[in-house]
Write an enzyme that holds these catalytic residues in place. Structure first.
Site, PDB file in Angstrom:
ATOM      1  N   ASP A 135       0.845  -1.194   0.000  1.00  0.00           N
ATOM      2  CA  ASP A 135       0.000   0.000   0.000  1.00  0.00           C
ATOM      3  C   ASP A 135       0.884   1.249   0.000  1.00  0.00           C
ATOM      4  O   ASP A 135       1.693   1.449   0.899  1.00  0.00           O
ATOM      5  CB  ASP A 135      -0.907  -0.008   1.234  1.00  0.00           C
ATOM      6  CG  ASP A 135      -2.094   0.925   1.092  1.00  0.00           C
ATOM      7  OD1 ASP A 135      -1.917   2.061   0.619  1.00  0.00           O
ATOM      8  OD2 ASP A 135      -3.211   0.507   1.446  1.00  0.00           O
ATOM      9  N   ASP A 139       2.024   2.536   3.630  1.00  0.00           N
ATOM     10  CA  ASP A 139       1.236   3.743   3.404  1.00  0.00           C
ATOM     11  C   ASP A 139       1.197   4.622   4.644  1.00  0.00           C
ATOM     12  O   ASP A 139       1.330   5.857   4.559  1.00  0.00           O
ATOM     13  CB  ASP A 139      -0.175   3.322   2.988  1.00  0.00           C
ATOM     14  CG  ASP A 139      -1.131   4.474   2.810  1.00  0.00           C
ATOM     15  OD1 ASP A 139      -0.971   5.226   1.831  1.00  0.00           O
ATOM     16  OD2 ASP A 139      -2.049   4.624   3.639  1.00  0.00           O
ATOM     17  N   SER A 170      -7.238   4.863  -1.524  1.00  0.00           N
ATOM     18  CA  SER A 170      -7.067   3.409  -1.561  1.00  0.00           C
ATOM     19  C   SER A 170      -8.360   2.658  -1.829  1.00  0.00           C
ATOM     20  O   SER A 170      -8.327   1.541  -2.359  1.00  0.00           O
ATOM     21  CB  SER A 170      -6.469   2.912  -0.235  1.00  0.00           C
ATOM     22  OG  SER A 170      -5.157   3.390  -0.070  1.00  0.00           O
ATOM     23  N   GLU A 227      -1.304  -7.961   1.925  1.00  0.00           N
ATOM     24  CA  GLU A 227      -1.068  -6.511   1.856  1.00  0.00           C
ATOM     25  C   GLU A 227      -0.085  -6.051   2.914  1.00  0.00           C
ATOM     26  O   GLU A 227      -0.248  -6.339   4.105  1.00  0.00           O
ATOM     27  CB  GLU A 227      -2.385  -5.747   2.053  1.00  0.00           C
ATOM     28  CG  GLU A 227      -2.178  -4.236   1.896  1.00  0.00           C
ATOM     29  CD  GLU A 227      -3.304  -3.403   2.497  1.00  0.00           C
ATOM     30  OE1 GLU A 227      -3.442  -2.243   2.096  1.00  0.00           O
ATOM     31  OE2 GLU A 227      -4.036  -3.906   3.385  1.00  0.00           O
ATOM     32  N   HIS A 274       2.367   8.562   5.133  1.00  0.00           N
ATOM     33  CA  HIS A 274       1.439   9.614   5.550  1.00  0.00           C
ATOM     34  C   HIS A 274       2.007  10.447   6.702  1.00  0.00           C
ATOM     35  O   HIS A 274       1.626  11.611   6.881  1.00  0.00           O
ATOM     36  CB  HIS A 274       0.097   9.010   5.965  1.00  0.00           C
ATOM     37  CG  HIS A 274      -0.818   8.721   4.813  1.00  0.00           C
ATOM     38  ND1 HIS A 274      -1.137   9.658   3.858  1.00  0.00           N
ATOM     39  CD2 HIS A 274      -1.494   7.593   4.466  1.00  0.00           C
ATOM     40  CE1 HIS A 274      -1.966   9.127   2.976  1.00  0.00           C
ATOM     41  NE2 HIS A 274      -2.192   7.871   3.311  1.00  0.00           N
ATOM     42  N   ASP A 314      -1.291   0.011  -4.789  1.00  0.00           N
ATOM     43  CA  ASP A 314      -2.559   0.630  -5.152  1.00  0.00           C
ATOM     44  C   ASP A 314      -2.378   2.071  -5.603  1.00  0.00           C
ATOM     45  O   ASP A 314      -3.146   2.588  -6.416  1.00  0.00           O
ATOM     46  CB  ASP A 314      -3.545   0.545  -3.987  1.00  0.00           C
ATOM     47  CG  ASP A 314      -2.947   1.016  -2.664  1.00  0.00           C
ATOM     48  OD1 ASP A 314      -1.720   1.243  -2.595  1.00  0.00           O
ATOM     49  OD2 ASP A 314      -3.709   1.145  -1.689  1.00  0.00           O
ATOM     50  N   HIS A 315      -1.360   2.736  -5.087  1.00  0.00           N
ATOM     51  CA  HIS A 315      -1.101   4.140  -5.426  1.00  0.00           C
ATOM     52  C   HIS A 315       0.279   4.517  -4.897  1.00  0.00           C
ATOM     53  O   HIS A 315       0.930   3.711  -4.205  1.00  0.00           O
ATOM     54  CB  HIS A 315      -2.165   5.054  -4.798  1.00  0.00           C
ATOM     55  CG  HIS A 315      -2.235   4.921  -3.294  1.00  0.00           C
ATOM     56  ND1 HIS A 315      -1.314   5.488  -2.457  1.00  0.00           N
ATOM     57  CD2 HIS A 315      -3.102   4.254  -2.492  1.00  0.00           C
ATOM     58  CE1 HIS A 315      -1.602   5.184  -1.205  1.00  0.00           C
ATOM     59  NE2 HIS A 315      -2.686   4.421  -1.205  1.00  0.00           N
ATOM     60  N   HIS A 343      -1.436  11.181  -0.858  1.00  0.00           N
ATOM     61  CA  HIS A 343      -1.036  10.231  -1.893  1.00  0.00           C
ATOM     62  C   HIS A 343      -0.421  10.979  -3.067  1.00  0.00           C
ATOM     63  O   HIS A 343      -0.569  12.197  -3.201  1.00  0.00           O
ATOM     64  CB  HIS A 343      -2.240   9.427  -2.380  1.00  0.00           C
ATOM     65  CG  HIS A 343      -2.783   8.499  -1.350  1.00  0.00           C
ATOM     66  ND1 HIS A 343      -3.975   7.818  -1.506  1.00  0.00           N
ATOM     67  CD2 HIS A 343      -2.297   8.112  -0.138  1.00  0.00           C
ATOM     68  CE1 HIS A 343      -4.200   7.065  -0.453  1.00  0.00           C
ATOM     69  NE2 HIS A 343      -3.198   7.233   0.400  1.00  0.00           N
TER      70      HIS A 343
END
Length: 573
Positions: A78, A339, A129, A334, A343, A380-381, A469
């Site tokens: 992620d 992620d 997400s 995952e 952040h 995912d990004h 993101h």
């Protein structure tokens, strides 16, 4: 002469000039002949040259595996964009006291096929997400913040979500009688795992949802697609299933255990996982933390602590392989907290969790046969992570940037300075917490700060409470049957169609039985029927006009399935 014509020289009429010209041409011809006769000597004693020749030989010997896959395992890092992959590759090597740059993560070294994935949502250039996971696991691009529904309803529209759900991969997999597993280090009700089984008008409805919709945690425990249920779910998020957090005061774990019978098992820690025998325990629900699981670097490694991602991966693959030896299985794994590190502009935790994902993929490859199992690694990004500054080779990837001295061509002893006279790190962020400077003007002086350890937040350009993101494409790597279809640049929802194609799932036929996420019976009234009829008439009219007057552009196809077209265009071997 041939030489004269090839050089486009016009021979003059004067005999003297003609002779001079012919002499020049003759000398040129001699030079060309000598050059042709002198073969270049390959620098075979150069390690870079020799390594590249060996890599070429290995690529030539690769055989594309065609035909159906019995199993599919997809690893989703992620937020793991290419900058994260590069930095994690270097950190992984440096943790073994190597320079790092020449290192390869296991999917970079062993997976023969690579592509780029466009991650935008239908309503957002930079995605979230939920929208990206829905694209990956339903085959339909959709809006930010929603799970398992089309792009017709807006986020937060419960009635619209119930009317516009789309079948997800979990439902297709169980309709075919395959095994289904989900492993994450985030909460099991979060966006990426949730997209496998849930339909929700808002990704935030994890423990509470407006009526008649059903919250995501309850959808998981009551999931009964095709009169069966998922097999293994492991991760964090225990609080979403307990009465203290839930609006209905229900204990979903107790309800689930009672509904599934004496063979169902609930796991809370590493010792529970180690003591569980999947031959007798089934289905298996492991919730190892109230919220997300700990970052791998912070994890309690004792028996009462949390299992590592690689341990959960090994358990899930071994259990599913044993129970579904004939039919096969689908498994999502995952690395959800990569992620979360980004952040917080916390590259240390983002990268160490990416290194743990690499360990999980390595463990998986030791347990599967790539002649029958398609293994995919993607994200995912991305994020706003940047990597620059002309750091010398071997510079700690989390450290302050040191550059080459232009006179000695040796690394400088002290960190390089920006135009403001302050040192900087190679890794940074476009926005986030690291952009909040104490005096509001100058970057903090990090001369005496150890930036390589836990607790340091990389600096950012734009101050924000949470880093956002990124909108860049992410990479996808694949090995195993039909992995050749993962190539070039693709829409994110195509990943679903390649997976279902590889598993020979009949996704062109009737939709599988689904858990809708709520009671749809109360939604049908005459107003809804009238609106539906008007919409149907508009669609028919639009199709007729479109057929007569225009052609649909490929970029408009959000429900895109060109896996068969890719199969037709790719060479047989």
């Amino acid at each position: 002469s041939i030489l004269t014509r090839s050089l486009h020289v016009r021979v003059p009429a004067s005999p003297r000039r003609a002779m001079a010209q012919r002499s020049c041409l003759g000398l040129i011809g001699v030079g060309l002949a000598l050059a042709a006769a002198s073969d270049p000597t390959p620098p075979t004693n150069n390690s870079w040259y020799a390594d590249a020749r060996e890599a070429l030989r290995q690529r030539e010997e690769r055989v594309d595996r065609r035909g159906p896959a019995k199993n599919v395992i997809i690893f989703v890092g992620d937020g793991m964009d290419l900058t994260t992959v590069t930095a994690a590759r270097i950190l992984d090597g440096q943790l073994r006291n190597e320079s790092g740059e020449e290192n390869e993560l296991v999917w970079e070294r062993l997976f023969p096929h690579t592509g780029l994935v466009k991650t935008y949502n239908v309503d957002s250039q930079v995605p979230d997400s939920a929208g990206t996971a829905s694209a990956l696991f339903t085959g339909v691009k959709t809006r930010m913040g929603v799970l398992g529904i089309s792009d017709v309803p807006v986020r937060g529209d419960c009635r619209g979500a119930l009317q516009h759900s789309v079948p997800n991969l979990g439902e297709w997999v169980k309709a075919a009688g395959l095994g289904l597993g989900i492993v994450t280090t985030s909460t099991v009700t979060d966006a990426t795992p949730g997209a496998i089984y849930a339909h929700s008008g808002d990704r935030g409805w994890q423990s509470e949802a407006p009526a008649p919709c059903v919250d995501i945690a309850r959808q998981l425990t009551e999931w009964n697609a095709s009169n069966t249920t998922w097999d293994i779910v492991m991760g964090g998020g225990r609080a979403n299933f307990e009465p203290e957090k839930r609006a209905d005061n229900a204990s979903l774990i107790a309800e689930w255990l009672e509904a599934k019978g004496p063979t169902a098992v609930f796991l809370e820690n590493t010792d529970d996982l180690d003591q569980t025998d999947p031959q007798t325990a089934w289905p298996i629900l492991g919730l190892f933390a109230n919220s997300s699981m700990d970052f791998n670097a912070d994890r309690n490694e004792g028996p009462d602590g949390q299992p590592a991602l690689r341990n959960m991966t090994e358990f899930a693959i071994a259990a599913l392989s044993q129970r579904y030896r004939e039919k096969g299985f689908f498994l999502l794994i995952e690395g959800g907290r990569i992620d979360h590190g980004h952040h917080a502009t916390d590259a240390f935790h983002a990268l160490t969790d990416a290194v743990e994902l690499n360990a999980a993929v390595t463990a998986a490859l030791e347990l599967v046969d790539l002649s029958e199992t398609l293994v995919i690694v993607t994200s995912d990004h991305g994020h706003t992570t940047s990597f620059g500054g002309y750091a010398v080779r071997g510079n700690p990837v989390l450290g302050k940037t040191r550059v080459l001295n232009p006179d000695t061509h040796l690394p400088e002893a002290d960190p390089a300075l920006g135009a403001d006279g302050l040192p900087y790190t190679s890794l940074g962020y476009g926005n986030g917490q690291g952009g909040k400077y104490p005096d509001g003007v100058r970057r903090p002086d990090i001369s005496l700060t150890d930036t390589t350890v836990e607790g340091y937040n990389q600096q950012a350009i734009v101050p924000m409470d949470t880093e956002t993101h990124g909108g860049a494409d992410v990479a996808i790597w694949a090995a195993g049957p039909e992995s050749r279809l993962f190539s070039g640049t693709m829409e994110q929802n195509l990943v679903f169609h390649i997976i279902t194609h590889a598993l020979s799932l009949a996704t062109d036929g009737p939709a599988p039985a689904a858990s809708t996420g709520g009671d749809q019976g109360s939604l049908v009234d005459w107003t809804d029927l009238a609106v539906s009829m008007l919409a149907l008439g508009a669609v028919i009219f639009g199709v007729i006009v479109g057929t007569l007057c225009s052609r649909r552009r490929p970029s408009d196809r959000y429900h895109l399935d060109d896996s068969r077209e890719r199969e037709r265009l790719l060479p047989a071997n």
